[in-house]
Design an enzyme around this catalytic site. Structure first.
Site, PDB file in Angstrom:
ATOM      1  N   CYS A  84      29.168 101.663  76.336  1.00 54.56           N
ATOM      2  CA  CYS A  84      28.008 101.147  77.066  1.00 54.56           C
ATOM      3  C   CYS A  84      26.954 102.241  77.232  1.00 54.56           C
ATOM      4  O   CYS A  84      26.433 102.718  76.239  1.00 54.56           O
ATOM      5  CB  CYS A  84      28.433 100.510  78.399  1.00 54.56           C
ATOM      6  N   HIS A 194      31.665  96.453  75.942  1.00 57.23           N
ATOM      7  CA  HIS A 194      32.812  96.984  76.669  1.00 57.23           C
ATOM      8  C   HIS A 194      34.109  96.516  76.010  1.00 57.23           C
ATOM      9  O   HIS A 194      34.545  95.391  76.234  1.00 57.23           O
ATOM     10  CB  HIS A 194      32.797  96.494  78.123  1.00 57.23           C
ATOM     11  N   GLU A 196      37.044  97.334  76.802  1.00 56.48           N
ATOM     12  CA  GLU A 196      38.057  97.131  77.845  1.00 56.48           C
ATOM     13  C   GLU A 196      37.900  95.790  78.551  1.00 56.48           C
ATOM     14  O   GLU A 196      38.802  95.359  79.277  1.00 56.48           O
ATOM     15  CB  GLU A 196      38.009  98.276  78.861  1.00 56.48           C
TER      16      GLU A 196
END
Length: 213
Positions: A84, A194, A196
């Site tokens: 990011c 992202h 994750e």
């Protein structure tokens, strides 16, 4: 059984880093959130997360001398993954709300606002266009990833005519305009989205990166 690769997640005050720590551990790494110089330099992989404004993230990184340590890792061929705003600060400059700030300059380019005729932030799932021989996106060319951002690098100005041992590979996405969703450049890689927060596809991407360490 081989040991799990060590990954340091850079701790410089960025919010919401624990989801990245947990995801990297699930993907197969031995993970530590740290700002210890020796651990930053010696881990097999370093992850630079980032949430918030470009200038604020750069200021926070400079406060712990992180750009120097990131640069030393890259110069030494030691893998680094930005996520990011951690992806954005690797470019030359960011302009947000009329405030310009210098980035690390690992890649040419400027982080600027997405077009004003689309909904921002660009928040949610989107497809990407990855190079066929991408390491990060191996087996993931048709997957969707989770984005949350209002700014992006919308031009790639790297001189591809210059011969390089590891020519950069650029992955694109589209939200009102094309923008850079990821870059792979030797030891240095980064994603605007992202991983994750990107479910099974994000976990597979992190596993791809960890396997490359």
């Amino acid at each position: 059984m081989s040991a799990r690769p060590t990954v340091a997640v850079l701790d410089y005050g960025s919010g919401n880093v624990h989801s990245a720590v947990r995801a990297l551990a699930r993907a197969g790494a031995e993970v530590e959130l740290t700002q210890d110089t020796e651990k930053i330099l010696n881990a097999e992989g370093l992850v630079v997360p980032g949430v918030g404004a470009f200038a604020a993230v750069m200021d926070a990184l400079k406060a712990i001398d992180a750009p120097r340590w990131i640069g030393r890792r890259v110069a030494g061929g030691r893998p680094v993954l930005g996520i990011c705003v951690g992806h954005q600060i690797l470019f030359e400059r960011g302009v947000e709300h009329g405030i310009a700030a210098d980035g690390m300059g690992e890649w040419p380019g400027e982080v600027t606002a997405l077009p004003d005729d689309v909904v921002v932030p660009h928040m949610g799932w989107n497809t990407v266009r990855a190079p066929e021989d991408s390491v990060l996106f191996e087996g993931l060319q048709d997957e969707r990833f989770y984005f949350v951002h209002s700014y992006a690098v919308q031009r790639w100005d790297f001189d591809q005519s210059v011969e390089a041992m590891h020519p950069p590979q650029v992955t694109w996405a589209h939200h009102g305009t094309d923008f850079i969703a990821a870059v792979e450049n030797g030891p240095l890689a980064a994603t605007q989205f992202h991983p994750e927060k990107s479910g099974d596809a994000g976990m597979a991407l992190l596993r791809n990166w960890i396997k490359s360490l």
